[in-house]
Design a protein around this motif. Structure first.
Motif, PDB file in Angstrom:
ATOM      1  N   ASP A 292       2.941  35.752  38.344  1.00 20.99           N
ATOM      2  CA  ASP A 292       3.638  34.594  37.588  1.00 20.99           C
ATOM      3  C   ASP A 292       5.050  35.021  37.102  1.00 20.99           C
ATOM      4  O   ASP A 292       5.629  34.269  37.397  1.00 20.99           O
ATOM      5  N   ALA A 293       5.160  36.211  36.607  1.00 22.73           N
ATOM      6  CA  ALA A 293       6.425  36.426  36.045  1.00 22.73           C
ATOM      7  C   ALA A 293       7.349  36.560  37.191  1.00 22.73           C
ATOM      8  O   ALA A 293       8.608  35.994  36.922  1.00 22.73           O
TER       9      ALA A 293
ATOM     10  N   PHE B 147      22.627  40.635  38.437  1.00 22.62           N
ATOM     11  CA  PHE B 147      22.094  39.312  38.510  1.00 22.62           C
ATOM     12  C   PHE B 147      20.679  39.316  38.412  1.00 22.62           C
ATOM     13  O   PHE B 147      20.160  38.425  37.916  1.00 22.62           O
ATOM     14  N   ILE B 148      19.756  40.467  38.629  1.00 21.69           N
ATOM     15  CA  ILE B 148      18.528  40.587  38.381  1.00 21.69           C
ATOM     16  C   ILE B 148      18.190  40.679  36.936  1.00 21.69           C
ATOM     17  O   ILE B 148      17.258  39.805  36.145  1.00 21.69           O
ATOM     18  N   LYS B 149      19.114  41.054  36.169  1.00 23.22           N
ATOM     19  CA  LYS B 149      18.976  40.982  34.555  1.00 23.22           C
ATOM     20  C   LYS B 149      19.129  39.737  34.242  1.00 23.22           C
ATOM     21  O   LYS B 149      18.316  39.409  33.191  1.00 23.22           O
ATOM     22  N   LYS B 150      20.160  39.158  34.769  1.00 26.67           N
ATOM     23  CA  LYS B 150      20.599  37.955  34.406  1.00 26.67           C
ATOM     24  C   LYS B 150      19.329  36.860  34.446  1.00 26.67           C
ATOM     25  O   LYS B 150      18.902  36.161  33.582  1.00 26.67           O
TER      26      LYS B 150
ATOM     27  N   GLU C  49      11.287  42.257  28.725  1.00 20.84           N
ATOM     28  CA  GLU C  49      12.345  42.026  28.245  1.00 20.84           C
ATOM     29  C   GLU C  49      13.523  42.499  29.007  1.00 20.84           C
ATOM     30  O   GLU C  49      14.693  41.952  28.903  1.00 20.84           O
ATOM     31  N   ASN C  50      13.155  43.640  29.737  1.00 21.48           N
ATOM     32  CA  ASN C  50      14.452  43.979  30.470  1.00 21.48           C
ATOM     33  C   ASN C  50      13.967  44.094  32.227  1.00 21.48           C
ATOM     34  O   ASN C  50      12.773  44.665  32.287  1.00 21.48           O
ATOM     35  N   VAL C  51      14.213  43.428  32.873  1.00 21.01           N
ATOM     36  CA  VAL C  51      14.254  43.148  34.399  1.00 21.01           C
ATOM     37  C   VAL C  51      15.230  43.886  35.002  1.00 21.01           C
ATOM     38  O   VAL C  51      16.432  43.594  35.049  1.00 21.01           O
TER      39      VAL C  51
END
Length: 219
Positions: free
Chosen positions: A4-5, A115-118, A132-134
Protein backbone atom coordinates in the motif's frame (compact mmCIF):
# COMPACT_ATOMS: atom_id res chain seq x y z
CA UNK A 1 7.57 -0.90 2.78
CA UNK A 2 4.10 -2.35 2.46
CA UNK A 3 2.48 -2.73 -0.94
CA UNK A 4 0.00 0.00 0.00
CA UNK A 5 2.84 2.39 0.83
CA UNK A 6 4.55 1.69 -2.49
CA UNK A 7 1.28 2.15 -4.37
CA UNK A 8 0.71 5.57 -2.81
CA UNK A 9 4.30 6.67 -3.52
CA UNK A 10 3.93 5.65 -7.17
CA UNK A 11 0.82 7.83 -7.41
CA UNK A 12 2.77 10.99 -6.50
CA UNK A 13 4.72 11.87 -9.70
CA UNK A 14 2.88 14.43 -11.86
CA UNK A 15 1.51 13.51 -15.29
CA UNK A 16 4.42 15.20 -17.06
CA UNK A 17 7.43 13.91 -18.96
CA UNK A 18 9.58 14.18 -15.84
CA UNK A 19 6.84 12.50 -13.81
CA UNK A 20 6.75 9.59 -16.26
CA UNK A 21 10.50 9.11 -15.83
CA UNK A 22 10.42 9.36 -12.04
CA UNK A 23 7.51 6.93 -11.70
CA UNK A 24 9.07 4.34 -13.99
CA UNK A 25 12.40 4.62 -12.19
CA UNK A 26 10.71 3.66 -8.92
CA UNK A 27 8.80 0.85 -10.66
CA UNK A 28 12.11 -0.41 -12.07
CA UNK A 29 13.77 -0.37 -8.64
CA UNK A 30 10.89 -2.27 -7.05
CA UNK A 31 10.41 -4.66 -9.99
CA UNK A 32 14.06 -5.70 -10.23
CA UNK A 33 15.49 -5.22 -6.75
CA UNK A 34 18.40 -3.35 -8.31
CA UNK A 35 20.67 -1.08 -6.30
CA UNK A 36 20.21 2.55 -7.33
CA UNK A 37 23.68 2.69 -8.92
CA UNK A 38 22.98 -0.55 -10.81
CA UNK A 39 19.70 0.80 -12.20
CA UNK A 40 21.34 4.02 -13.31
CA UNK A 41 24.06 2.11 -15.19
CA UNK A 42 21.59 0.07 -17.26
CA UNK A 43 21.75 0.79 -20.99
CA UNK A 44 19.14 -0.07 -23.59
CA UNK A 45 21.32 -2.91 -24.88
CA UNK A 46 21.01 -4.56 -21.44
CA UNK A 47 17.25 -5.04 -21.80
CA UNK A 48 15.72 -8.02 -23.59
CA UNK A 49 11.97 -7.70 -24.07
CA UNK A 50 11.50 -9.37 -27.48
CA UNK A 51 11.63 -12.79 -25.85
CA UNK A 52 9.17 -15.12 -24.14
CA UNK A 53 10.66 -14.23 -20.74
CA UNK A 54 11.88 -10.60 -20.76
CA UNK A 55 14.86 -9.77 -18.56
CA UNK A 56 17.46 -7.11 -17.84
CA UNK A 57 21.20 -7.60 -17.46
CA UNK A 58 22.47 -5.83 -14.37
CA UNK A 59 26.10 -5.27 -13.49
CA UNK A 60 26.50 -5.75 -9.74
CA UNK A 61 29.29 -5.32 -7.24
CA UNK A 62 32.72 -6.33 -8.51
CA UNK A 63 31.40 -6.01 -12.08
CA UNK A 64 29.51 -9.28 -11.59
CA UNK A 65 26.64 -9.53 -14.10
CA UNK A 66 23.27 -11.09 -13.38
CA UNK A 67 20.01 -11.42 -15.28
CA UNK A 68 16.79 -10.38 -13.55
CA UNK A 69 13.35 -11.30 -14.98
CA UNK A 70 11.03 -8.43 -15.80
CA UNK A 71 7.45 -8.64 -14.53
CA UNK A 72 4.61 -7.99 -16.99
CA UNK A 73 3.71 -4.74 -15.23
CA UNK A 74 7.32 -3.58 -15.51
CA UNK A 75 7.43 -4.41 -19.23
CA UNK A 76 4.16 -2.55 -19.85
CA UNK A 77 5.47 0.58 -18.16
CA UNK A 78 8.84 0.12 -19.87
CA UNK A 79 7.23 0.18 -23.32
CA UNK A 80 5.54 3.48 -22.58
CA UNK A 81 8.66 4.96 -20.99
CA UNK A 82 10.77 3.99 -24.02
CA UNK A 83 8.29 5.60 -26.40
CA UNK A 84 8.66 8.88 -24.50
CA UNK A 85 12.37 8.89 -23.64
CA UNK A 86 13.96 6.62 -26.24
CA UNK A 87 12.06 6.96 -29.52
CA UNK A 88 15.25 6.16 -31.45
CA UNK A 89 16.20 3.18 -29.29
CA UNK A 90 19.98 3.68 -29.40
CA UNK A 91 21.56 0.59 -27.71
CA UNK A 92 24.33 2.52 -25.94
CA UNK A 93 22.00 5.08 -24.36
CA UNK A 94 21.46 4.93 -20.62
CA UNK A 95 17.94 3.82 -19.72
CA UNK A 96 17.69 6.71 -17.25
CA UNK A 97 19.38 9.95 -18.18
CA UNK A 98 19.36 13.69 -17.72
CA UNK A 99 20.15 16.42 -20.22
CA UNK A 100 22.34 19.24 -18.95
CA UNK A 101 23.32 22.07 -21.33
CA UNK A 102 22.34 19.93 -24.28
CA UNK A 103 24.42 16.95 -23.15
CA UNK A 104 22.70 13.63 -22.38
CA UNK A 105 24.32 11.60 -19.62
CA UNK A 106 23.58 9.04 -16.90
CA UNK A 107 21.28 10.32 -14.16
CA UNK A 108 23.07 10.91 -10.85
CA UNK A 109 22.36 9.01 -7.65
CA UNK A 110 21.77 12.34 -5.88
CA UNK A 111 19.05 13.26 -8.35
CA UNK A 112 17.27 9.92 -7.86
CA UNK A 113 17.51 10.23 -4.08
CA UNK A 114 16.10 13.76 -4.23
CA UNK A 115 12.89 13.01 -6.13
CA UNK A 116 12.24 9.73 -4.30
CA UNK A 117 12.49 11.53 -0.96
CA UNK A 118 10.11 14.21 -2.26
CA UNK A 119 7.49 11.71 -3.38
CA UNK A 120 7.85 9.81 -0.12
CA UNK A 121 7.14 12.94 1.91
CA UNK A 122 4.09 13.72 -0.21
CA UNK A 123 2.78 10.15 0.06
CA UNK A 124 3.13 10.09 3.83
CA UNK A 125 0.58 12.89 4.12
CA UNK A 126 -2.14 10.49 2.96
CA UNK A 127 -0.71 7.11 4.00
CA UNK A 128 0.73 6.50 7.47
CA UNK A 129 2.38 3.28 6.24
CA UNK A 130 4.91 5.31 4.25
CA UNK A 131 8.20 5.58 6.21
CA UNK A 132 9.34 9.02 7.36
CA UNK A 133 12.43 8.74 5.19
CA UNK A 134 11.99 7.15 1.77
CA UNK A 135 15.16 6.42 -0.21
CA UNK A 136 16.02 4.19 -3.22
CA UNK A 137 17.28 1.18 -1.26
CA UNK A 138 13.86 0.76 0.38
CA UNK A 139 12.45 -0.41 -2.96
CA UNK A 140 15.17 -3.07 -3.19
CA UNK A 141 14.53 -4.21 0.38
CA UNK A 142 10.77 -4.32 -0.25
CA UNK A 143 11.34 -6.40 -3.40
CA UNK A 144 13.24 -9.00 -1.38
CA UNK A 145 10.80 -9.00 1.54
CA UNK A 146 7.75 -9.40 -0.71
CA UNK A 147 9.38 -12.26 -2.64
CA UNK A 148 10.04 -14.03 0.66
CA UNK A 149 6.44 -13.64 1.80
CA UNK A 150 5.28 -15.01 -1.56
CA UNK A 151 7.22 -18.20 -0.84
CA UNK A 152 10.40 -17.72 -2.89
CA UNK A 153 13.36 -19.68 -1.45
CA UNK A 154 16.08 -17.57 0.14
CA UNK A 155 18.78 -18.85 -2.29
CA UNK A 156 16.69 -17.61 -5.24
CA UNK A 157 16.18 -14.21 -3.61
CA UNK A 158 19.91 -14.04 -2.85
CA UNK A 159 20.71 -14.65 -6.51
CA UNK A 160 18.28 -12.01 -7.74
CA UNK A 161 19.62 -9.46 -5.25
CA UNK A 162 23.27 -10.33 -5.83
CA UNK A 163 23.94 -11.17 -2.18
CA UNK A 164 27.35 -12.74 -1.65
CA UNK A 165 26.22 -14.43 1.56
CA UNK A 166 22.89 -16.10 2.32
CA UNK A 167 23.14 -14.55 5.79
CA UNK A 168 22.43 -11.17 4.19
CA UNK A 169 19.26 -12.51 2.59
CA UNK A 170 18.05 -14.07 5.84
CA UNK A 171 17.13 -10.60 7.08
CA UNK A 172 13.85 -11.03 5.16
CA UNK A 173 12.94 -14.06 7.27
CA UNK A 174 13.73 -12.02 10.38
CA UNK A 175 11.48 -9.24 9.08
CA UNK A 176 8.53 -11.61 9.01
CA UNK A 177 9.24 -12.66 12.60
CA UNK A 178 9.30 -9.03 13.68
CA UNK A 179 6.01 -8.32 11.91
CA UNK A 180 4.28 -11.23 13.64
CA UNK A 181 5.66 -10.23 17.04
CA UNK A 182 4.35 -6.71 16.42
CA UNK A 183 0.93 -8.15 15.55
CA UNK A 184 0.95 -10.15 18.79
CA UNK A 185 1.72 -7.01 20.77
CA UNK A 186 -1.08 -5.08 19.05
CA UNK A 187 -3.59 -7.80 19.92
CA UNK A 188 -2.46 -7.80 23.53
CA UNK A 189 -2.60 -4.02 23.83
CA UNK A 190 -6.06 -4.02 22.29
CA UNK A 191 -7.33 -6.60 24.76
CA UNK A 192 -5.84 -4.74 27.71
CA UNK A 193 -7.36 -1.44 26.59
CA UNK A 194 -10.78 -3.08 26.56
CA UNK A 195 -10.32 -4.37 30.13
CA UNK A 196 -8.06 -1.84 31.88
CA UNK A 197 -9.11 -3.06 35.32
CA UNK A 198 -8.39 -6.70 34.60
CA UNK A 199 -4.80 -6.64 33.45
CA UNK A 200 -3.42 -10.14 33.46
CA UNK A 201 -0.06 -11.66 32.92
CA UNK A 202 1.07 -11.35 29.31
CA UNK A 203 0.22 -14.42 27.27
CA UNK A 204 2.26 -13.60 24.19
CA UNK A 205 5.96 -14.16 23.98
CA UNK A 206 8.33 -13.27 21.18
CA UNK A 207 8.12 -15.81 18.41
CA UNK A 208 11.38 -17.21 17.09
CA UNK A 209 11.83 -19.05 13.79
CA UNK A 210 11.26 -22.48 15.38
CA UNK A 211 8.01 -21.32 17.01
CA UNK A 212 6.79 -19.84 13.73
CA UNK A 213 7.59 -23.07 11.91
CA UNK A 214 5.41 -24.97 14.38
CA UNK A 215 2.61 -22.44 14.08
CA UNK A 216 2.53 -22.88 10.31
CA UNK A 217 2.80 -26.66 10.42
CA UNK A 218 6.31 -26.75 9.03
CA UNK A 219 7.58 -28.88 11.94
Amino acid sequence: MTRDAIKVILEQPPKTKIGIRDRFFMIFLYGTGARVSEALNVRLKDIEIATKDPFVRILGKGNKPRCVPLLDITVENLDYYLSVYHPNGLPEDYLFYTVIKGTKDCMSVANAERFIKKYGEAARKTCSQVPENVYPHLFRHSFGAHLYRMGFPLPVIAKLLDHESLETTEIYAQTDTEMINAAFREVEESLQSQNPLELKEKKWKLADEETLAKLYGLK
